[in-house]
Scaffold this motif. Structure first.
Motif, PDB file in Angstrom:
ATOM      1  N   LEU A  86       0.799  -1.230   0.000  1.00 43.41           N
ATOM      2  CA  LEU A  86       0.000   0.000   0.000  1.00 43.41           C
ATOM      3  C   LEU A  86       0.828   1.274   0.000  1.00 43.41           C
ATOM      4  O   LEU A  86       0.344   2.339  -0.356  1.00 43.41           O
ATOM      5  CB  LEU A  86      -0.909   0.012   1.234  1.00 43.41           C
ATOM      6  N   ARG A  87       2.073   1.190   0.442  1.00 38.88           N
ATOM      7  CA  ARG A  87       2.845   2.410   0.689  1.00 38.88           C
ATOM      8  C   ARG A  87       3.133   3.213  -0.556  1.00 38.88           C
ATOM      9  O   ARG A  87       3.421   4.402  -0.467  1.00 38.88           O
ATOM     10  CB  ARG A  87       4.151   2.067   1.417  1.00 38.88           C
ATOM     11  N   GLY A  88       3.085   2.569  -1.700  1.00 39.31           N
ATOM     12  CA  GLY A  88       3.290   3.340  -2.925  1.00 39.31           C
ATOM     13  C   GLY A  88       2.094   4.228  -3.196  1.00 39.31           C
ATOM     14  O   GLY A  88       2.124   5.073  -4.070  1.00 39.31           O
ATOM     15  N   TYR A  89       1.053   4.034  -2.425  1.00 37.28           N
ATOM     16  CA  TYR A  89      -0.199   4.712  -2.725  1.00 37.28           C
ATOM     17  C   TYR A  89      -0.703   5.611  -1.603  1.00 37.28           C
ATOM     18  O   TYR A  89      -1.270   6.663  -1.864  1.00 37.28           O
ATOM     19  CB  TYR A  89      -1.254   3.653  -3.059  1.00 37.28           C
ATOM     20  N   CYS A  90      -0.501   5.187  -0.338  1.00 39.31           N
ATOM     21  CA  CYS A  90      -1.014   5.995   0.763  1.00 39.31           C
ATOM     22  C   CYS A  90      -0.156   5.806   2.018  1.00 39.31           C
ATOM     23  O   CYS A  90       0.800   5.049   2.015  1.00 39.31           O
ATOM     24  CB  CYS A  90      -2.470   5.630   1.056  1.00 39.31           C
TER      25      CYS A  90
END
Length: 424
Positions: free
Chosen positions: A353-357
């Motif tokens: 998820l970290r690439g996004y939020c």
RNA sequence: GUGGAUGUAGCUCAGUUGGCAGAGCCCCUGGUUGUGGUCCAGGUGGUCGUGGGUUCAAGUCCCAUCAUCCACCCCA
């Protein structure tokens, strides 16, 4: 608790909600400064002591008692910068910018150091946002620079400010006035408090800074400096004032406004808060047409100012930030984990998820109740929960913290699910 | 450098004529065998800034010292 190390007197830790305020201001200031054509400059916090001795000037409080000066093993005297102008001029010369066409415009937002006695709005390490425009002697620039200062205040919604301007002349006319002033003060020395008398010899202009009523009364009977400046300075000053009017910058003339630093000439200005008893001086600046030459360069006019960031923040909001009550940084997704294996599963999931939020994985090993509570404090919009069941099923419980609705999501579907709910 | 005020739990503060160190908030646990914002119950946490002195007994009185805050000076 017996804490072994404490912060040095007059220094502060800026964090949590307070640093958010700093970021907010910095972002707005950067934007405004870019619009006026300023680019950032960062210079070393330490410089040769001599740079400040010669620019700021001996006989000023800054040099005489407020500098953090130390000697290296090699015997060189260094000083933590008490202000920025000298460093910028040094950098300007050292990097050959004299060959650049037009006016060089630099801004900075940086820490300064003065060994003063701390009090409200005054620190030993403090920060200034300021600018230097080097290469133009135009009085129109003076007005624009003052307007820029006001634009910086407006950008952070600072109100209740007053601009005071003055002209303190140039090497053609200032010395004669200083000489007359010195004579006048000597003749009336009984009206001057004993602890201020040394100022008469060293720097009589600074007597105008005194708040002592007797001194103020005495000086009121002396000719103001603006009546004594030469024709060229007079014309310069008139154009500054006229341009300020054209730009609709509210201001008032203050013939007692001299500044504490030696290098100023012609236009000086100060911006103060009209209300409040705290440190009311938020900004100080002026023209310094002879400093570049004095530092070994060709004759080059320049002007600049600096704004005290802590003071400005203090002026904006009197509520101090309580570290105990202020939040940690916000996240979008909070991952609660039951046990070490769950933490590992949670981290791999977070990585997706970290690439996004913004994602925080809780590794505290507290109860799920406590972890969910933290999710709420961090203002997460979704809580992902991982326990033995989820690891076995290769999914996560995904809970919407606004609606309380919860459902399992397969890890392979996690990113898609999160994007759908955060975007929708 | 000068003057004033204040130092008790992580934070904000009570603490009576000197007589067992407290409250609220925060934090942790439980109520809810695995879930937040409200609520209830319980719990962790203190060299009472430090060092001397007076006293049977000092958070409390005295002296010194340090720190912080505020003001002066000056400045951002």
């Amino acid at each position: 608790m017996n804490i072994k190390y404490r912060r040095l007197k007059g220094t502060r830790d800026i964090m949590l909600e307070e640093i958010e305020r700093w970021h907010w201001c910095e972002a707005r200031w950067t934007e405004v400064l870019a619009r006026y054509g300023y680019g950032e400059i960062r210079t070393p916090v330490i410089e040769p002591t001599d740079l400040f001795l010669r620019s700021v000037g001996e006989g000023t409080d800054i040099v005489d008692k407020e500098m953090y000066t130390f000697e290296t093993k090699g015997g060189e005297s260094l000083t933590l910068r008490p202000e920025m102008t000298a460093s910028v001029v040094r950098a300007y010369l050292e990097n050959g910018l004299i060959r650049q066409p037009g006016t060089i415009k630099f801004y900075y937002m940086a820490p300064m150091f003065r060994h003063d006695r701390p009090q409200a709005g005054r620190y030993r390490q403090f920060h200034q946002v300021g600018l230097e425009a080097i290469g133009s002697g135009s009085p129109v620039l003076d007005a624009e620079v003052i307007q820029t200062a006001m634009a910086l205040f407006e950008a952070v919604d600072a109100r209740g400010l007053m601009v005071k301007v003055n002209s303190i002349g140039c090497p053609e006319c200032k010395p004669a006035y200083v000489k007359d002033l010195r004579v006048f003060l000597q003749e009336n020395i009984e009206s001057v408090p004993v602890n201020m008398r040394s100022r008469i010899d060293v720097n009589p202009l600074r007597m105008y800074d005194a708040k002592d009523e007797g001194v103020q009364e005495l000086l009121a009977g002396f000719k103001p400096i603006t009546d004594s400046i030469c024709d060229a300075c007079r014309e310069h000053y008139e154009i500054v004032l006229a341009t300020l009017r054209e730009l609709d910058v509210p201001h008032e003339e203050d013939p007692t406004l001299v500044r504490g630093l030696d290098y100023y000439c012609r236009t000086t200005f100060e911006i103060t808060a009209t209300a409040g008893r705290k440190q009311s001086s938020l900004c100080g600046g002026g023209r310094y047409d002879y400093l570049v030459e004095q530092c070994g360069g060709p004759a080059t006019p320049a002007i600049g100012f600096s704004i005290g960031i802590e003071r400005t923040l203090l002026h904006l909001n009197d509520d101090p930030v309580d570290p105990q009550r202020s939040r940690q940084s916000q996240v979008d997704i909070y991952v609660a984990c039951k046990g070490l294996d769950a933490q590992r599963y949670g981290f791999v999931s977070a990585d997706i998820l970290r690439g996004y939020c913004r994602v925080e994985v809780d590794t505290s090993d507290r109860s799920l109740k406590a972890q969910a509570k933290s999710a709420n404090l961090r203002r997460a919009r979704f809580l992902l929960t991982v326990g033995e069941d989820e690891i076995r099923n290769d999914n996560l419980q995904m809970k919407n913290l606004d609606t309380g609705e919860q459902k399992p999501v397969a890890r392979s579907q996690l990113l898609a699910a999160v994007r759908e709910v955060l975007e929708g």
